[in-house]
Scaffold this motif. Structure first.
Motif, PDB file in Angstrom:
ATOM      1  N   VAL A 398       0.820  -1.224   0.000  1.00 28.74           N
ATOM      2  CA  VAL A 398       0.000   0.000   0.000  1.00 28.74           C
ATOM      3  C   VAL A 398       0.847   1.265   0.000  1.00 28.74           C
ATOM      4  CG1 VAL A 398      -1.893  -1.179   1.150  1.00 28.74           C
ATOM      5  CG2 VAL A 398      -0.187   0.024   2.525  1.00 28.74           C
ATOM      6  N   ASN A 399       2.174   1.116   0.045  1.00 19.43           N
ATOM      7  CA  ASN A 399       3.062   2.286   0.014  1.00 19.43           C
ATOM      8  C   ASN A 399       3.967   2.299  -1.206  1.00 19.43           C
ATOM      9  OD1 ASN A 399       2.747   3.961   2.601  1.00 19.43           O
ATOM     10  ND2 ASN A 399       2.853   1.867   3.398  1.00 19.43           N
ATOM     11  N   GLY A 400       3.528   1.639  -2.262  1.00 18.71           N
ATOM     12  CA  GLY A 400       4.313   1.672  -3.484  1.00 18.71           C
ATOM     13  C   GLY A 400       4.119   0.451  -4.359  1.00 18.71           C
ATOM     14  N   GLU A 410      11.770  -4.613   1.587  1.00 19.89           N
ATOM     15  CA  GLU A 410      12.316  -5.223   2.798  1.00 19.89           C
ATOM     16  C   GLU A 410      12.228  -4.264   3.982  1.00 19.89           C
ATOM     17  OE1 GLU A 410      14.434  -8.049   5.229  1.00 19.89           O
ATOM     18  OE2 GLU A 410      13.175  -8.148   3.445  1.00 19.89           O
ATOM     19  N   GLU A 411      12.559  -3.003   3.759  1.00 21.61           N
ATOM     20  CA  GLU A 411      12.518  -2.005   4.837  1.00 21.61           C
ATOM     21  C   GLU A 411      11.086  -1.791   5.340  1.00 21.61           C
ATOM     22  OE1 GLU A 411      16.328   0.499   3.044  1.00 21.61           O
ATOM     23  OE2 GLU A 411      14.262   1.177   2.718  1.00 21.61           O
ATOM     24  N   LEU A 412      10.131  -1.658   4.429  1.00 18.70           N
ATOM     25  CA  LEU A 412       8.745  -1.444   4.828  1.00 18.70           C
ATOM     26  C   LEU A 412       8.156  -2.674   5.516  1.00 18.70           C
ATOM     27  CD1 LEU A 412       7.534   0.440   1.637  1.00 18.70           C
ATOM     28  CD2 LEU A 412       7.677   1.412   3.934  1.00 18.70           C
ATOM     29  N   SER A 443       5.156   6.041  -1.260  1.00 20.92           N
ATOM     30  CA  SER A 443       5.172   6.936  -0.104  1.00 20.92           C
ATOM     31  C   SER A 443       6.611   7.081   0.404  1.00 20.92           C
ATOM     32  CB  SER A 443       4.271   6.378   1.006  1.00 20.92           C
ATOM     33  OG  SER A 443       4.369   7.163   2.160  1.00 20.92           O
ATOM     34  N   GLU A 444       7.237   8.211   0.095  1.00 18.35           N
ATOM     35  CA  GLU A 444       8.597   8.461   0.574  1.00 18.35           C
ATOM     36  C   GLU A 444       8.611   8.627   2.100  1.00 18.35           C
ATOM     37  OE1 GLU A 444      11.152   8.184  -1.180  1.00 18.35           O
ATOM     38  OE2 GLU A 444      10.345   8.228  -3.227  1.00 18.35           O
ATOM     39  N   ALA A 448      11.056   6.552   4.566  1.00 19.48           N
ATOM     40  CA  ALA A 448      11.983   7.242   5.471  1.00 19.48           C
ATOM     41  C   ALA A 448      11.767   6.802   6.915  1.00 19.48           C
ATOM     42  CB  ALA A 448      11.801   8.752   5.336  1.00 19.48           C
ATOM     43  N   LEU A 449      10.499   6.635   7.310  1.00 25.00           N
ATOM     44  CA  LEU A 449      10.196   6.185   8.670  1.00 25.00           C
ATOM     45  C   LEU A 449      10.733   4.774   8.906  1.00 25.00           C
ATOM     46  CD1 LEU A 449       8.708   6.643  11.361  1.00 25.00           C
ATOM     47  CD2 LEU A 449       6.655   5.690  10.271  1.00 25.00           C
ATOM     48  N   ALA A 450      10.578   3.885   7.904  1.00 23.37           N
ATOM     49  CA  ALA A 450      11.070   2.516   8.042  1.00 23.37           C
ATOM     50  C   ALA A 450      12.596   2.487   8.133  1.00 23.37           C
ATOM     51  CB  ALA A 450      10.592   1.677   6.852  1.00 23.37           C
TER      52      ALA A 450
END
Length: 485
Positions: A398-400, A410-412, A443-444, A448-450
């Motif tokens: 849902v973020n890309g 992987e980060e998300l 969603s950048e 960034a948060l991840a």
């Protein structure tokens, strides 16, 4: 005792209603001769898991002899009064079917018990067998019994056109050896890596130069079935190296993973929700299946082998949206020709993903979690995302979605696993509907948060795994501490 009664009942025999005593005598005589025939042909000595054609013939003979003796005995005393002439034949069919079903059930239960007692490997080695003959058939049986959990033959190739589409020991003949390269590419599209090509029988009858060149180009190992069976058949082409050793891809797992305790509650809640979703989406599934059938033809379902929980192979299903990748002569078809407007519509509306609800129902997947990836798309360190069941949709989706790189996914996904909660799952479900209606967006801010969360967690000591988790060593097996627990 029950089969003769069922035969009489099937023909509505008069003695069932007018002569109960004769019915009992008929059943007792039938049982007596049946037991005698079974002992004479020693069908009780057959081992269900090794049931052969000879065992089946002995069983059929025993049933036939018992029915013949029963009919002769009853005819001698009563001339078969009140018993239709077809009853012995119906009785034989019922008795034989019952015994075969019993053998099959015992064989299934023993095989299932044996499979449950063996530890499944992370990834099976996939082979393509070229050349159909006695050696090939023997090799398939040998591989099934000796290495069924470690490697499998996924396709057969043979120069004889009449064998196309037929199966040997459950493996289908998919074409001639000249289609080897296109077949390997087709399996790769399904997420199945071909590790070796095995030559069955004599190499003189096969286009070995072409096969060798294809294996070297694709970097696939080449071996001979006779080597596995301890007997060399045929000669190797001179001046060429027949082996190309390529290590099979494995998915590395680290000893412990920090994840939210919410996952231990989530697995128990999703089952009834999944059943409700299957019922609600059944009309959509039928409509999508019909559109796929009319547009791209059979088969309706497309499958891919992806990486699931703890690196296990996961068979993921979708409704087909692409036409076949290759012409009958092995030529590759361009993607533009394969994807139609109907297929594009099914993809955009996500209707092609509906069969994966069945994966959720059997426990291979979750409704929400890291999206399962193809082996070639796995990030370098997949320990976190493989520590939970993959999902139909997830934080990365849902973020890309397709706009993200494997590292960003992987980060998300790692961020989601560490912060999973009911509130977050509901948010992901709502955003999934948004993505279906308006398309994917990257969603950048979420990325960034991840990344900030990963940097912070890498600086801190690694948290201990919850007691209900299972620690894995580098090979993906449980550690000694986990087994003791």
């Amino acid at each position: 005792m029950l089969s003769p009664y069922l035969a009489l009942y099937a023909r509505s025999a008069e003695i069932l209603y007018n002569n109960i005593g004769m019915t009992i005598i008929y059943c007792c005589i039938s049982c007596f001769f049946s037991l005698g025939a079974f002992l004479a042909f020693r069908i009780d000595r057959a081992i269900p898991q090794f049931f052969t054609v000879n065992d089946a013939l002995d069983l059929a003979k025993a049933v036939g002899i018992s029915e013949l003796l029963t009919a002769v005995a009853i005819f001698s005393f009563t001339r078969l009064d009140g018993i239709p002439r077809s009853v012995p034949m119906i009785h034989a069919i019922i008795l034989g079917a019952w015994l075969f079903a019993a053998m099959g059930l015992v064989r299934f239960l023993k095989a299932r018990r044996g499979a449950a007692g063996r530890e499944r490997p992370l990834v099976k080695e996939n082979l393509i067998l070229i050349g159909l003959n006695g050696v090939s058939a023997l090799f398939l049986k040998f591989l099934e019994d000796a290495a069924g959990d470690r490697c499998q033959v996924v396709a057969l190739l043979d120069t004889e056109p009449r064998w196309l589409g037929r199966t040997v020991n459950g493996v289908c003949v998919l074409g001639p050896p000249s289609h080897l390269e296109s077949l390997v590419e087709e399996f790769a599209e399904h997420g199945v890596r071909i590790d070796k090509v095995v030559i069955g029988g004599s190499s003189k009858l096969l286009p070995m130069e072409q096969i060798l060149g294809c294996c070297e180009h694709l970097k696939i190992g080449l071996e001979f079935a006779a080597d596995y069976l301890g007997a060399r058949v045929g000669a190797e082409p001179a001046g060429r190296n027949r082996r190309t050793t390529v290590p099979a891809q494995r998915h590395h797992l680290w000893p412990a993973v920090a994840r939210s305790d919410y996952f231990f509650i989530k697995a128990r809640v999703e089952f009834p929700i999944t059943i409700a979703l299957i019922i609600l989406t059944l009309p959509g599934f039928l409509i999508a299946g019909l559109l796929s059938l009319l547009d791209v033809g059979l088969p309706i379902l497309f499958w891919q082998q992806r990486v699931g929980l703890h690196g296990r192979d996961l068979q993921l299903y979708k409704i087909r949206t692409l036409r076949h990748a290759f012409e009958k002569d092995g030529r590759k078809i361009s993607l533009e020709r394969r994807l139609s407007r109907v297929g594009l519509l099914l993809r955009r509306t996500r209707l092609d993903e509906l069969p994966q609800l069945l994966n959720v129902l059997v426990g291979d997947m979750a409704l929400i979690g890291p999206r399962p990836l193809l082996p070639r798309d796995q990030p370098a360190n997949s320990s976190v995302r493989l520590s939970v069941r993959p999902g139909l949709t997830g934080w990365a989706q849902v973020n890309g979605g397709v706009l993200l790189s494997p590292e960003e996914k992987e980060e998300l996904d790692t961020w989601y696993i560490r912060h999973a909660s009911l509130r977050l799952d509901l948010r992901i479900a709502a955003l999934s509907v948004w993505c279906v209606l308006f398309g994917d967006r990257k969603s950048e801010k979420a990325i960034a948060l991840a990344r900030a969360d990963m940097d912070q967690s890498s600086a801190a000591p690694l948290p201990r795994m919850p007691k209900s988790g299972v620690a894995l060593n580098a090979k993906g097996n449980r550690t000694a501490a986990a087994r003791a627990q």
